[in-house]
Design an enzyme around this catalytic site. Sequence first.
Site, PDB file in Angstrom:
ATOM      1  N   HIS A  82       0.835  -1.206   0.000  1.00 33.02           N
ATOM      2  CA  HIS A  82       0.000   0.000   0.000  1.00 33.02           C
ATOM      3  C   HIS A  82       0.868   1.254   0.000  1.00 33.02           C
ATOM      4  O   HIS A  82       1.886   1.304   0.683  1.00 33.02           O
ATOM      5  CB  HIS A  82      -0.897   0.012   1.240  1.00 33.02           C
ATOM      6  CG  HIS A  82      -2.074   0.928   1.132  1.00 33.02           C
ATOM      7  ND1 HIS A  82      -1.961   2.304   1.201  1.00 33.02           N
ATOM      8  CD2 HIS A  82      -3.395   0.675   0.961  1.00 33.02           C
ATOM      9  CE1 HIS A  82      -3.153   2.847   1.085  1.00 33.02           C
ATOM     10  NE2 HIS A  82      -4.042   1.874   0.940  1.00 33.02           N
ATOM     11  N   PRO A 164       8.258  20.069  12.128  1.00 29.29           N
ATOM     12  CA  PRO A 164       9.483  20.497  11.456  1.00 29.29           C
ATOM     13  C   PRO A 164       9.480  20.156   9.960  1.00 29.29           C
ATOM     14  O   PRO A 164       8.954  19.128   9.545  1.00 29.29           O
ATOM     15  CB  PRO A 164      10.567  19.687  12.185  1.00 29.29           C
ATOM     16  CG  PRO A 164       9.857  18.443  12.631  1.00 29.29           C
ATOM     17  CD  PRO A 164       8.473  18.879  12.991  1.00 29.29           C
ATOM     18  N   ALA A 165      10.094  21.042   9.177  1.00 33.36           N
ATOM     19  CA  ALA A 165      10.291  20.765   7.744  1.00 33.36           C
ATOM     20  C   ALA A 165      11.582  19.976   7.593  1.00 33.36           C
ATOM     21  O   ALA A 165      12.518  20.374   6.897  1.00 33.36           O
ATOM     22  CB  ALA A 165      10.339  22.068   6.964  1.00 33.36           C
ATOM     23  N   PRO A 169      13.487  10.011   9.937  1.00 30.33           N
ATOM     24  CA  PRO A 169      13.511   8.683   9.306  1.00 30.33           C
ATOM     25  C   PRO A 169      12.618   7.650   9.969  1.00 30.33           C
ATOM     26  O   PRO A 169      11.967   6.860   9.284  1.00 30.33           O
ATOM     27  CB  PRO A 169      14.985   8.280   9.399  1.00 30.33           C
ATOM     28  CG  PRO A 169      15.730   9.580   9.486  1.00 30.33           C
ATOM     29  CD  PRO A 169      14.847  10.485  10.265  1.00 30.33           C
ATOM     30  N   GLY A 172       8.672   9.456   9.235  1.00 34.40           N
ATOM     31  CA  GLY A 172       8.209   9.929   7.935  1.00 34.40           C
ATOM     32  C   GLY A 172       7.324  11.142   8.124  1.00 34.40           C
ATOM     33  O   GLY A 172       7.732  12.128   8.741  1.00 34.40           O
TER      34      GLY A 172
END
Length: 538
Positions: A82, A164-165, A169, A172
């Site tokens: 998916h 945050p931009a 990890p 995601g």
Amino acid sequence: MRKIVECVPNFSEGNDRETIDAIAQAITETPGCTLLDVDPGKSTNRTVYTFVGDPDAVVQGALNSARVARARIDMRTHKGEHPRMGAMDVCPFIPVANVSMDECVAISKTFGRLAAEALGVPFFLYEASAVHDYRRKLPQVRQGEYEGLAGRLEEPEWAPDFGPAAFVPQWGATATGARSFLIAYNVNILGTSNQAHRIALNLREAGRGPDVPGRLKAVKGMGWFVDEYNMAQVTVNLNDYQVTPIHTLFEEVKKEAAALNVGVAGSEIVGLVPLASILMAADYYMEKENLFILDEDQKVRLAVERLGLNSVAPFDPKEKIIEYRVAETPDEPLAAMRLRDFVQEVASRSSAPGGGSVSALLVAMGAGLGAMVGKLTYGVRKFESVDAQMRKCIPPLHDAAARLIPMIDADTTAFKDFMAALRLPRGTDAERTARAEQMQAGLKKAIDIPLTTMKLGDGAWDALCDVARYGNPASRSDVEVGARTLETGIWGAYKNVMINMTDITDDEFRTRIVGEAEAIVKRAAQKCADVLEILESR
């Protein structure tokens, strides 16, 4: 009435039972949340949770589940069929009962902000909550999936709405927003998968492509064959049942099937469905077949039968309709009392329940007597000539009586709220100001309840006049008592409005409400006289 919001978070884990159960437990243990379904998929490596609650509860339930996912899911090792971009991949909020789409937009934004702050991860808004049109649809937001997310977050136009931009990890990113209720619905075809798919192509919004759109908006669909049922199905997602209702899809499939000379053998709803969508179907068939049905359970039964929802598996309304799954016993201690106990409670050495609750009961009984006479007239052979009039006047009386029952307790509750404000501390200027504000709020609530009683009673007069004009003449005294009781209840509610108005400091509020209440009580006296005159002239 209770507000019900549905939340359907999708988590990127469909194999680790401990994680799946831990997320479910976090939702279940959240006060006010009811977990309805947990649907894990091994090949997709994804689990879909469905839970409901009031607006505050669903935000907290979603936060609690996200915290578990933050601790237990690591996207660096995730694989699945998916599309996905985050540990909590998507978290939509859906209005179910007594809540608007705008409220759900606000809920999603509250959740996104709180979750981003608590977890330190990026959140995007989508669907009705989206701030930017180019990232309104989920595929737009999720394009490139988890693997492309790091590069995307470096682009200014893809800065998250919350958090945050920066690429996290382990997590995601998550999409949250408000959307309409999606109904998964299948119509059974006594034909081939090819025939079912041809029907789906003609009906679904996308049709056969950009040049050949389908007839029904907000519908996605295809055809397939189900070996278990030995039938083909037109399988669809109704993305907005207000745009394309269940019954519309079913009737259009029947037309298409007739053109192909194939049979339709009922339908099925996959998962849960809002009560409103079932009642919409009932209203459609009642109008189409000129049926007269008042009781909700009978309307549900009509819809189930006409749509053939029992065709492949039993359709149990208590299990399949969301509102019934989460129904709670109404908090109506007075209305739930035995009549003897209620009278004794009124007669006790206590100011509540008092005139307001008794007035609400009187108005309910007045409307109820009118409904009773209408029902004793309708369907009787010698009164068949007035069936049309009874069909018009019974529903407003029936509904008014039902809606007035909760007002019996609401009046006492409002009075208790005001008394609680009276007991607030007043030692400092700030405390005195807060106490005064709470007292004014309590007074306005204590006014609004009897005013609502008056309005509900006021809406019953025209129907009661028609019952007097066309109803069974043997029940004349019941209509007379009903009219007098309705008028007295409205007068009593008016007196409760006025006595609570004495200490109101808001002049605009006082002028507006007094004018409205005086008009209703004056009309009640006139309408009661009209009913009695009609009866006298028959």
